[in-house]
Motif scaffolding. Structure first.
Motif, PDB file in Angstrom:
ATOM      1  N   ILE A 142       0.837  -1.205   0.000  1.00 51.68           N
ATOM      2  CA  ILE A 142       0.000   0.000   0.000  1.00 51.68           C
ATOM      3  C   ILE A 142       0.871   1.253   0.000  1.00 51.68           C
ATOM      4  CG2 ILE A 142      -1.645   1.338   1.371  1.00 51.68           C
ATOM      5  CD1 ILE A 142      -2.810  -1.390   2.306  1.00 51.68           C
ATOM      6  N   VAL A 143       1.919   1.257   0.841  1.00 54.03           N
ATOM      7  CA  VAL A 143       2.822   2.415   0.888  1.00 54.03           C
ATOM      8  C   VAL A 143       3.425   2.680  -0.481  1.00 54.03           C
ATOM      9  CG1 VAL A 143       5.009   3.269   1.818  1.00 54.03           C
ATOM     10  CG2 VAL A 143       3.361   2.157   3.338  1.00 54.03           C
ATOM     11  N   LEU A 144       3.905   1.634  -1.126  1.00 52.41           N
ATOM     12  CA  LEU A 144       4.576   1.800  -2.412  1.00 52.41           C
ATOM     13  C   LEU A 144       3.593   2.204  -3.513  1.00 52.41           C
ATOM     14  CD1 LEU A 144       7.038  -1.230  -2.200  1.00 52.41           C
ATOM     15  CD2 LEU A 144       7.512   1.184  -1.742  1.00 52.41           C
ATOM     16  N   ARG A 145       2.361   1.709  -3.438  1.00 53.92           N
ATOM     17  CA  ARG A 145       1.350   2.126  -4.422  1.00 53.92           C
ATOM     18  C   ARG A 145       0.961   3.584  -4.229  1.00 53.92           C
ATOM     19  NH1 ARG A 145      -3.621  -1.932  -4.776  1.00 53.92           N
ATOM     20  NH2 ARG A 145      -4.281  -0.299  -6.236  1.00 53.92           N
ATOM     21  N   LEU A 146       0.759   3.978  -2.990  1.00 50.91           N
ATOM     22  CA  LEU A 146       0.343   5.359  -2.722  1.00 50.91           C
ATOM     23  C   LEU A 146       1.411   6.365  -3.128  1.00 50.91           C
ATOM     24  CD1 LEU A 146      -1.348   4.900   0.768  1.00 50.91           C
ATOM     25  CD2 LEU A 146      -2.507   5.698  -1.299  1.00 50.91           C
ATOM     26  N   ALA A 151      -2.986   7.611  -8.971  1.00 53.01           N
ATOM     27  CA  ALA A 151      -4.338   7.048  -9.069  1.00 53.01           C
ATOM     28  C   ALA A 151      -4.841   6.622  -7.692  1.00 53.01           C
ATOM     29  CB  ALA A 151      -4.339   5.853 -10.013  1.00 53.01           C
ATOM     30  N   PRO A 152      -6.140   6.726  -7.444  1.00 53.84           N
ATOM     31  CA  PRO A 152      -6.695   6.269  -6.169  1.00 53.84           C
ATOM     32  C   PRO A 152      -6.410   4.789  -5.937  1.00 53.84           C
ATOM     33  CG  PRO A 152      -8.306   7.579  -7.368  1.00 53.84           C
ATOM     34  CD  PRO A 152      -7.180   7.318  -8.332  1.00 53.84           C
ATOM     35  N   VAL A 153      -6.198   4.428  -4.683  1.00 50.62           N
ATOM     36  CA  VAL A 153      -5.853   3.054  -4.321  1.00 50.62           C
ATOM     37  C   VAL A 153      -7.003   2.440  -3.540  1.00 50.62           C
ATOM     38  CG1 VAL A 153      -4.293   1.604  -2.954  1.00 50.62           C
ATOM     39  CG2 VAL A 153      -3.376   3.529  -4.277  1.00 50.62           C
ATOM     40  N   THR A 154      -7.470   1.302  -4.033  1.00 53.40           N
ATOM     41  CA  THR A 154      -8.502   0.538  -3.339  1.00 53.40           C
ATOM     42  C   THR A 154      -7.930  -0.817  -2.974  1.00 53.40           C
ATOM     43  OG1 THR A 154     -10.347   1.658  -4.429  1.00 53.40           O
ATOM     44  CG2 THR A 154     -10.768  -0.542  -3.543  1.00 53.40           C
ATOM     45  N   VAL A 155      -8.035  -1.176  -1.724  1.00 51.72           N
ATOM     46  CA  VAL A 155      -7.498  -2.450  -1.235  1.00 51.72           C
ATOM     47  C   VAL A 155      -8.533  -3.087  -0.329  1.00 51.72           C
ATOM     48  CG1 VAL A 155      -5.748  -3.534   0.219  1.00 51.72           C
ATOM     49  CG2 VAL A 155      -5.081  -1.721  -1.363  1.00 51.72           C
ATOM     50  N   ASP A 156      -8.812  -4.347  -0.575  1.00 56.98           N
ATOM     51  CA  ASP A 156      -9.681  -5.107   0.316  1.00 56.98           C
ATOM     52  C   ASP A 156      -8.856  -6.265   0.850  1.00 56.98           C
ATOM     53  OD1 ASP A 156     -11.827  -6.052   1.713  1.00 56.98           O
ATOM     54  OD2 ASP A 156     -12.810  -6.991  -0.018  1.00 56.98           O
ATOM     55  N   GLY A 157      -7.979  -5.951   1.790  1.00 51.03           N
ATOM     56  CA  GLY A 157      -7.035  -6.936   2.279  1.00 51.03           C
ATOM     57  C   GLY A 157      -7.454  -7.555   3.582  1.00 51.03           C
ATOM     58  N   GLU A 158      -6.606  -8.449   4.066  1.00 50.57           N
ATOM     59  CA  GLU A 158      -6.877  -9.103   5.346  1.00 50.57           C
ATOM     60  C   GLU A 158      -6.684  -8.134   6.505  1.00 50.57           C
ATOM     61  OE1 GLU A 158      -5.290 -12.905   8.008  1.00 50.57           O
ATOM     62  OE2 GLU A 158      -4.382 -12.484   6.044  1.00 50.57           O
ATOM     63  N   PHE A 159      -5.734  -7.186   6.332  1.00 51.55           N
ATOM     64  CA  PHE A 159      -5.378  -6.295   7.427  1.00 51.55           C
ATOM     65  C   PHE A 159      -5.774  -4.843   7.179  1.00 51.55           C
ATOM     66  CE2 PHE A 159      -2.441  -9.866   7.343  1.00 51.55           C
ATOM     67  CZ  PHE A 159      -2.513 -10.327   8.642  1.00 51.55           C
ATOM     68  N   TYR A 160      -5.884  -4.440   5.899  1.00 48.44           N
ATOM     69  CA  TYR A 160      -6.172  -3.042   5.570  1.00 48.44           C
ATOM     70  C   TYR A 160      -7.230  -2.978   4.478  1.00 48.44           C
ATOM     71  CZ  TYR A 160      -1.761  -2.397   8.033  1.00 48.44           C
ATOM     72  OH  TYR A 160      -0.767  -2.426   8.957  1.00 48.44           O
ATOM     73  N   GLN A 161      -8.115  -2.002   4.626  1.00 45.90           N
ATOM     74  CA  GLN A 161      -9.138  -1.745   3.611  1.00 45.90           C
ATOM     75  C   GLN A 161      -9.077  -0.262   3.236  1.00 45.90           C
ATOM     76  OE1 GLN A 161     -10.207  -3.425   6.688  1.00 45.90           O
ATOM     77  NE2 GLN A 161      -9.450  -5.240   5.602  1.00 45.90           N
ATOM     78  N   ARG A 163     -10.487   2.656   0.240  1.00 44.56           N
ATOM     79  CA  ARG A 163     -11.475   2.904  -0.802  1.00 44.56           C
ATOM     80  C   ARG A 163     -11.130   4.209  -1.511  1.00 44.56           C
ATOM     81  NH1 ARG A 163     -12.059  -1.496   0.258  1.00 44.56           N
ATOM     82  NH2 ARG A 163     -13.873  -2.689   0.969  1.00 44.56           N
ATOM     83  N   GLY A 164     -10.397   4.098  -2.592  1.00 42.84           N
ATOM     84  CA  GLY A 164     -10.058   5.286  -3.367  1.00 42.84           C
ATOM     85  C   GLY A 164      -9.116   6.232  -2.644  1.00 42.84           C
ATOM     86  N   ALA A 165      -8.251   5.700  -1.803  1.00 46.72           N
ATOM     87  CA  ALA A 165      -7.294   6.551  -1.078  1.00 46.72           C
ATOM     88  C   ALA A 165      -6.187   7.010  -2.021  1.00 46.72           C
ATOM     89  CB  ALA A 165      -6.685   5.791   0.091  1.00 46.72           C
ATOM     90  N   ARG A 166      -5.759   8.254  -1.889  1.00 46.27           N
ATOM     91  CA  ARG A 166      -4.636   8.738  -2.687  1.00 46.27           C
ATOM     92  C   ARG A 166      -3.964   9.902  -1.990  1.00 46.27           C
ATOM     93  NH1 ARG A 166      -5.670  13.192  -6.219  1.00 46.27           N
ATOM     94  NH2 ARG A 166      -7.815  13.969  -6.048  1.00 46.27           N
ATOM     95  N   LEU A 167      -2.677  10.020  -2.249  1.00 40.42           N
ATOM     96  CA  LEU A 167      -1.928  11.160  -1.744  1.00 40.42           C
ATOM     97  C   LEU A 167      -2.142  12.354  -2.657  1.00 40.42           C
ATOM     98  CD1 LEU A 167       1.557   9.630  -0.790  1.00 40.42           C
ATOM     99  CD2 LEU A 167      -0.419   9.997   0.688  1.00 40.42           C
TER     100      LEU A 167
END
Length: 367
Positions: A142-146, A151-161, A163-167
């Motif tokens: 997630i850190v490396l993607r952000l 582009a907005p980052v959406t993750v539905d993971g085991e530990f982090y969720q 929804r369209g997060a972006r720096l």
């Protein structure tokens, strides 16, 4: 009024990378002076950057150490330790991007999964060893993607969720933080491989081949570490180096007993391996010393010896694929001056025939 930073950040230097460690110091009266001295000496003697620890017992926050490093030096790069138990990945991405934006230099991130069991439990973290590395991988991705993609980052993971997060201020793929992953377990290796990260492990007590002084062993490594963590005491010859070592870390049975007891409170594989290896003196070369670590006065095994003894040891690591050295050095002019000479000699030994290789340092000559 201050002007905005220039448009283009500096590029990440090519490996090998040499980092000095901002030592853990539990004495508030001396913590900052030792840390500041390490930063300034690393700059003077041409190191790549500074490792900043994280943990419940760290008196100065690693991001503050990173900021100080970037402020004091116009060329050092921080290697900031990151543990998911302390920061959400969005917060880490924002901190990393902010430092790169302000100082126009890339930074390194040392992703770590553990700390002592009592420290984890104090924070309510009951995650077992391998699942901590699963969490670490998700966190780092997630850190490396952000940081690398607007582009907005959406993750539905085991530990982090997410929804369209972006720096609002991503640094882009070229200036994305350089990831390291620390650990000796299969889970650590797998995490580093999945992230394309430098895999950092403690220096191991391997004896280099007798011919290493003139031709370091270039055979495939028995492990896949691409980064090595070690304490270092080097002088003109072995006798002087060991005299310094014994003066700094005199034998203390009480502290060693406390160190052995502390093993009950960690599942860090490297620490258990280091204690086991030290018990078999036949398997341990004379330059390899676990005394400071066994007595809880250091976080890693030490290399102790003269330049002629240690240069082939580090040259064999370089020739075997290690591209990053993280070195625990006392914050003194003498220690850094001898360390620079050792790294220069090791880099030259490891270079292919006819190629002097890249210089290990690029700072001033010092005094």
């Amino acid at each position: 009024m201050t002007s905005d930073p220039p448009a283009e950040p500096a590029s990440t230097p090519a490996p090998p990378w040499f980092f000095a460690i901002s030592r853990r110091n539990h004495d508030p009266a001396h913590t900052w002076s030792a840390l500041d001295a390490t930063v300034r000496l690393a700059d003077r003697y041409g190191f790549t950057g500074i490792l900043a620890h994280t943990g419940n017992d760290t008196l100065v926050d690693p991001w503050f150490v990173g900021q100080h490093t970037l402020t004091v030096s116009d060329r050092l790069l921080p290697l900031v330790a990151v543990n998911p138990v302390y920061h959400h990945p969005f917060a880490v991405a924002q901190l990393a991007a902010s430092l790169t934006y302000r100082h126009r230099r890339p930074i390194f991130l040392n992703f770590v999964a553990g700390t002592s069991t009592p420290d984890r439990l104090a924070l309510g973290d009951h995650t077992d060893h391998d699942r901590r590395y699963q969490r670490l991988r998700e966190h780092a991705e997630i850190v490396l993607r952000l940081t690398g993609d607007p582009a907005p980052v959406t993750v539905d993971g085991e530990f982090y969720q997410l929804r369209g997060a972006r720096l609002r201020l991503p640094v882009g793929p070229r200036w994305r933080p350089v990831p390291f992953v620390a650990g000796h377990s299969p889970a650590a290796r797998e995490t580093a491989q999945a992230l394309g990260a430098t895999h950092v492990g403690m220096i191991s007590p391997r004896v280099p081949p007798e011919s290493a002084a003139t031709s370091p062993d270039r055979s495939p490594r028995v492990d896949d570490r691409t980064g090595v963590y070690a304490g270092l005491i080097v002088r003109a010859d072995d006798r002087r180096a060991w005299r310094v070592a014994r003066e700094r870390y005199p034998h203390d049975p009480g502290l060693e007993e406390a160190g052995a007891t502390a093993l009950r409170y960690t599942d860090a594989l490297w620490r258990h391996e280091a204690f086991r290896s030290a018990d078999d003196v036949r398997a341990v070369p004379g330059h390899f010393w676990t005394g400071p670590m066994r007595s809880l006065r250091a976080d890693c095994p030490y290399l102790v010896g003269g330049v002629d003894t240690l240069a082939p040891v580090l040259a064999a690591e370089l020739a075997g694929g290690v591209r990053a050295f993280i070195l625990d050095l006392a914050p003194t002019e003498t220690d850094f001056r001898w360390a620079r000479e050792l790294l220069r000699r090791a880099t030259a030994l490891a270079a292919p025939a006819g190629d002097p290789g890249p210089p290990p340092t690029h700072g001033s000559s010092g005094r």
